[in-house]
Design a protein around this motif. Structure first.
Motif, PDB file in Angstrom:
ATOM      1  N   LYS A 185      -6.439  -2.818  -2.598  1.00 48.13           N
ATOM      2  CA  LYS A 185      -6.334  -4.141  -1.963  1.00 48.13           C
ATOM      3  C   LYS A 185      -4.886  -4.615  -1.950  1.00 48.13           C
ATOM      4  O   LYS A 185      -4.427  -5.199  -0.965  1.00 48.13           O
ATOM      5  CB  LYS A 185      -7.205  -5.150  -2.691  1.00 48.13           C
ATOM      6  CG  LYS A 185      -8.675  -4.963  -2.452  1.00 48.13           C
ATOM      7  CD  LYS A 185      -9.490  -5.978  -3.232  1.00 48.13           C
ATOM      8  CE  LYS A 185     -10.970  -5.737  -3.068  1.00 48.13           C
ATOM      9  NZ  LYS A 185     -11.781  -6.665  -3.864  1.00 48.13           N
ATOM     10  N   ILE A 186      -4.157  -4.374  -3.032  1.00 49.90           N
ATOM     11  CA  ILE A 186      -2.747  -4.770  -3.094  1.00 49.90           C
ATOM     12  C   ILE A 186      -1.938  -3.989  -2.070  1.00 49.90           C
ATOM     13  O   ILE A 186      -1.096  -4.553  -1.366  1.00 49.90           O
ATOM     14  CB  ILE A 186      -2.193  -4.574  -4.521  1.00 49.90           C
ATOM     15  CG1 ILE A 186      -2.831  -5.587  -5.466  1.00 49.90           C
ATOM     16  CG2 ILE A 186      -0.679  -4.689  -4.542  1.00 49.90           C
ATOM     17  CD1 ILE A 186      -2.524  -5.354  -6.935  1.00 49.90           C
ATOM     18  N   ALA A 237      -3.012  -2.693   0.709  1.00 49.28           N
ATOM     19  CA  ALA A 237      -3.376  -3.169   2.048  1.00 49.28           C
ATOM     20  C   ALA A 237      -2.697  -4.490   2.380  1.00 49.28           C
ATOM     21  O   ALA A 237      -2.249  -4.709   3.493  1.00 49.28           O
ATOM     22  CB  ALA A 237      -4.884  -3.308   2.159  1.00 49.28           C
ATOM     23  N   SER A 238      -2.613  -5.384   1.399  1.00 54.72           N
ATOM     24  CA  SER A 238      -1.966  -6.675   1.660  1.00 54.72           C
ATOM     25  C   SER A 238      -0.466  -6.516   1.834  1.00 54.72           C
ATOM     26  O   SER A 238       0.140  -7.235   2.628  1.00 54.72           O
ATOM     27  CB  SER A 238      -2.277  -7.665   0.555  1.00 54.72           C
ATOM     28  OG  SER A 238      -1.654  -7.288  -0.644  1.00 54.72           O
ATOM     29  N   GLY A 286       0.259  -5.283   5.301  1.00 53.86           N
ATOM     30  CA  GLY A 286       0.046  -6.295   6.323  1.00 53.86           C
ATOM     31  C   GLY A 286       1.238  -7.212   6.545  1.00 53.86           C
ATOM     32  O   GLY A 286       1.308  -7.913   7.524  1.00 53.86           O
ATOM     33  N   ARG A 287       2.177  -7.194   5.653  1.00 56.53           N
ATOM     34  CA  ARG A 287       3.345  -8.085   5.784  1.00 56.53           C
ATOM     35  C   ARG A 287       4.307  -7.611   6.814  1.00 56.53           C
ATOM     36  O   ARG A 287       4.683  -6.759   7.251  1.00 56.53           O
ATOM     37  CB  ARG A 287       4.079  -8.203   4.446  1.00 56.53           C
ATOM     38  CG  ARG A 287       3.305  -9.031   3.486  1.00 56.53           C
ATOM     39  CD  ARG A 287       4.086  -9.243   2.248  1.00 56.53           C
ATOM     40  NE  ARG A 287       3.347 -10.193   1.405  1.00 56.53           N
ATOM     41  CZ  ARG A 287       3.847 -10.726   0.328  1.00 56.53           C
ATOM     42  NH1 ARG A 287       5.059 -10.436  -0.052  1.00 56.53           N
ATOM     43  NH2 ARG A 287       3.146 -11.557  -0.377  1.00 56.53           N
TER      44      ARG A 287
END
Length: 63
Positions: A55-56, A58-59, A62-63
């Motif tokens: 999850k980290i 993926a986030s 996304g930046r």
């Protein structure tokens, strides 16, 4: 699905998340009946850490 594997066959979870050395150690722990519970707990914990790491990643992508 991996959560069920973590409970019933803990060592397989480590192979599915790319940690084969930990999988072998977990298998050795799992061989004893007393070691089954700590092996299952360790596998569930490792699985939750793996999901958090994904999850980290993926986030950050996304930046």
């Amino acid at each position: 699905m991996r959560l069920l594997l973590a409970i019933f066959l803990p060592f397989t979870v480590f192979f599915t998340i790319g940690r084969p050395i930990a999988g072998i150690i977990c298998l050795l722990l799992q061989i004893t009946l007393i070691g089954w519970i700590p092996a299952a707990l360790w596998a569930v914990y490792a699985l939750s850490q793996y999901k958090t790491d994904k999850k980290i990643e993926a986030s950050l992508r996304g930046r």
